[in-house]
Scaffold this motif. Structure first.
Motif, mmCIF file in Angstrom:
data_model
loop_
_atom_site.group_PDB
_atom_site.id
_atom_site.type_symbol
_atom_site.label_atom_id
_atom_site.label_comp_id
_atom_site.label_asym_id
_atom_site.label_seq_id
_atom_site.Cartn_x
_atom_site.Cartn_y
_atom_site.Cartn_z
ATOM 1 N N ASN A 202 4.042 1.552 -0.960
ATOM 2 C CA ASN A 202 4.715 1.648 -2.264
ATOM 3 C C ASN A 202 3.786 2.269 -3.297
ATOM 4 O OD1 ASN A 202 7.402 0.655 -2.049
ATOM 5 N ND2 ASN A 202 6.656 -1.447 -2.018
ATOM 6 N N ASN A 203 2.567 1.785 -3.365
ATOM 7 C CA ASN A 203 1.602 2.311 -4.341
ATOM 8 C C ASN A 203 1.290 3.782 -4.092
ATOM 9 O OD1 ASN A 203 1.438 -0.174 -5.613
ATOM 10 N ND2 ASN A 203 -0.393 -0.801 -4.508
ATOM 11 N N ASN A 204 1.108 4.153 -2.833
ATOM 12 C CA ASN A 204 0.744 5.531 -2.510
ATOM 13 C C ASN A 204 1.890 6.513 -2.704
ATOM 14 O OD1 ASN A 204 -1.788 4.570 -1.858
ATOM 15 N ND2 ASN A 204 -1.464 4.619 0.332
ATOM 16 N N TRP B 269 0.828 -1.209 0.000
ATOM 17 C CA TRP B 269 0.000 0.000 0.000
ATOM 18 C C TRP B 269 0.860 1.256 0.000
ATOM 19 C CZ3 TRP B 269 -3.141 -2.321 4.575
ATOM 20 C CH2 TRP B 269 -4.016 -3.307 4.093
#
Length: 145
Positions: free
Chosen positions: A24-26, A22
């Motif tokens: 990493n994605n954000n 999460w």
């Protein structure tokens, strides 16, 4: 259906992995990994730390921290200055660029925590936060004995 095998170690492993996915994605929009974001977060939290302090506080391998710090320094997020007490050691501090992204990282970390605890009541969430902190502090203290 119960997808999580019994046992706290399995649960901790899942929470660690999911929270990093999460984060990493954000943080991808800033071209930051979860590991880099966490180092910026801890440096800003403490204002200045040695590389050894970062390693101890995050309980990560020295080489991983060294690579992460080097990359963040190259990208303008951190600066190293010689430690006044030990000339062989560097103090690592945040730059203005790090301070600008710091609130965003804090928000993303909290969003990850909210996501993993979304089925808990506020009281359960705060107790879980307290117990996680207690377990982390106890684990770090064992390394110092």
């Amino acid at each position: 259906m119960d997808y999580v095998a019994e046992g706290p170690f399995k649960s901790i492993s899942i929470l660690y992995r999911k929270s990093h996915i999460w984060l990493n994605n954000n943080c991808a929009s800033y071209d930051l990994s979860a590991a880099q974001a966490v180092v910026i977060l801890i440096i800003c939290d403490y204002r200045s730390l040695t590389q050894d302090d970062i390693t101890k506080r995050l309980s990560l391998d020295k080489s991983v921290i060294a690579k992460t710090v080097n990359k963040l320094e190259e990208r303008g997020y951190l600066v190293r200055t010689t430690n006044t007490k030990d000339k062989r050691t560097y103090d690592i501090s945040p730059t203005e660029k790090a301070w600008e992204i710091y609130p965003f990282i804090k928000e993303q970390v909290e969003a990850c925590f909210q996501r993993m605890t979304h089925t808990m009541t506020n009281q359960e969430r705060e107790e879980f936060r307290r117990l996680l902190q207690l377990a982390a502090e106890a684990s770090i203290a064992l390394d110092e004995e």
